[in-house]
Design a protein around this motif. Structure first.
Motif, PDB file in Angstrom:
ATOM      1  N   THR A 138      45.074  47.759 -19.255  1.00  0.00           N
ATOM      2  CA  THR A 138      44.995  48.393 -17.919  1.00  0.00           C
ATOM      3  C   THR A 138      43.790  48.863 -17.481  1.00  0.00           C
ATOM      4  N   GLU A 163      54.356  49.703 -13.912  1.00  0.00           N
ATOM      5  CA  GLU A 163      54.584  50.894 -14.763  1.00  0.00           C
ATOM      6  C   GLU A 163      53.930  52.003 -14.183  1.00  0.00           C
ATOM      7  N   THR A 165      51.073  53.077 -13.521  1.00  0.00           N
ATOM      8  CA  THR A 165      49.953  53.592 -14.132  1.00  0.00           C
ATOM      9  C   THR A 165      48.668  53.195 -13.596  1.00  0.00           C
ATOM     10  N   ASP A 224      50.217  44.198 -13.485  1.00  0.00           N
ATOM     11  CA  ASP A 224      50.307  45.026 -14.686  1.00  0.00           C
ATOM     12  C   ASP A 224      51.248  45.830 -14.866  1.00  0.00           C
TER      13      ASP A 224
HETATM   14 MG    MG Z   1      48.726  49.620 -19.351  1.00  0.00          MG
END
Ligand code: MG
Ligand code: GTP
Length: 336
Positions: A138, A163, A165, A224
């Protein structure tokens, strides 16, 4: 038992494809022109990302058999027909070279990493970073979202976050450290949260519309994570083929956009433990051969000594295998 032609075709009352709804190959041919391929089979092919004669021409009989239930003979016939109908044209190598000259590269602040990738993250390609949690996938995505705008401040980014994030604060921090205006950098990043794998696939398919409608200078698409939803939703052997088919379609969509719009696709991927491996690295990327084949460049990220991160280039079409060491810090990433 009567001949197989007399078995009624399955009817799943889904939208059935027609000649007009299918992609046209040169000469106007569609999947429906393939011998032995009716609407139901054409739909299966189309849904799996085999949208035109070219994709069938380069498929293996095994792939077609698995996706459509065609017999081996029928699959071979379809492939041969597709090859016949396509004028398999040859480009001279200098024409290919000319195309390659349009390729742009995102340079990160880690020279080692750039060098490993032949000068940076390439357009018209999918680069996959896989590795365990905390390996830096990430963070690398964040760095790319900022540094692509170093090539040209008008370049924009699509960030598909599966996710939750994505942290704009982190992007702003990296941008500031790079001497850029964080507000401007953030304005050029369009974020979409994908709630499940279908949603994720649709978002990728919408990118083209987004580019055309807004006249975007899109230079980077981040997913991602590429595989987290797929992994969570398709559990067990029976559903694996289904999952792979969808992943394949998703990757085809991303690759087509990368090629058409000369942009970088960066996807992240988790690893799983392989209990059957006693020697070597006991981890393996999710998504198997489908993801491995569809990615142009694959980086395996792992934690190294003293907080470093090690990126290993795996299976590249034109670059030697090798490793780069970099560090994650508050400014993004850096060499030693
Ligand atoms: Mg990640
Ligand atoms: P998963 O998504 O969980 O699979 O992991 P990932 O590979 O995406 O990991 P990620 O890129 O989120 O890396 C997280 C790591 O980056 C943390 O463990 C930190 O070590 C490091 N990191 C993140 N931000 C900073 C920062 O501002 N300063 C420093 N020094 N390290 C940071």
């Amino acid at each position: 038992m009567k001949k197989s032609e007399e078995i009624p075709e399955e009817d799943d009352d889904e939208t059935i494809v027609t000649k007009d709804s299918l992609e046209k190959s040169p000469g106007g041919f569609t999947l429906l022109d393939l011998p032995g391929v009716g609407a139901a089979t054409a739909e299966k092919l189309n849904n799996a990302g085999f949208r035109n004669l070219m994709s069938v021409a380069v498929a293996t009989p095994g792939e077609l058999m698995e996706l459509t239930g065609l017999t081996e003979l029928a699959a071979k016939k379809a492939i041969n027909y597709a090859r016949d109908k396509l004028q398999m044209s040859f480009e001279t190598a200098d024409e290919v070279l000319k195309k390659r000259e349009k390729i742009e590269r995102i340079k990160t602040p880690s020279e080692e990493l750039n060098t490993l990738l032949g000068g940076g993250f390439e357009t018209c390609a999918i680069t996959e970073a896989y590795g365990e949690f905390g390996s830096g996938k990430t963070q690398l995505a964040n760095v790319l979202a900022v540094y692509v705008q170093k090539i040209n401040p008008e370049y924009s980014v699509v960030y598909i976050d599966t996710e939750s994030t994505f942290r704009p604060e982190r992007i702003a921090q990296i941008a500031k450290a790079a001497g850029m205006d964080p507000d401007k950098v953030l304005k050029n990043i369009r974020v979409a949260r994908a709630y499940n794998s279908d949603h994720q696939m649709i978002l990728a398919e919408k990118v083209e519309e987004l580019i055309e409608k807004n006249n975007l200078k899109l230079k980077l698409i981040i997913v991602d994570s590429l595989t987290a939803h797929f992994r969570a939703e398709f559990i067990g052997r029976g559903t694996l083929a289904d999952r792979q088919q969808k992943l394949n379609k998703h990757m085809h969509t991303l690759m087509r956009i990368a090629d058409k719009y000369n942009l970088v696709v960066f996807v992240t991927n988790q690893v799983m433990a392989r209990p059957d491996m006693f020697f070597g690295d006991p981890t393996q990327a999710i998504g198997g051969h489908i993801v491995a084949h569809a990615s142009t460049y694959r980086l395996y990220l792992r934690k190294g000594k003293k907080g470093s991160r090690v990126a290993k280039l795996v299976d590249s079409p034109d670059l030697p295998e090798g490793e780069a060491v970099f560090y994650i810090d508050e400014n993004g990433i850096r060499d030693k």
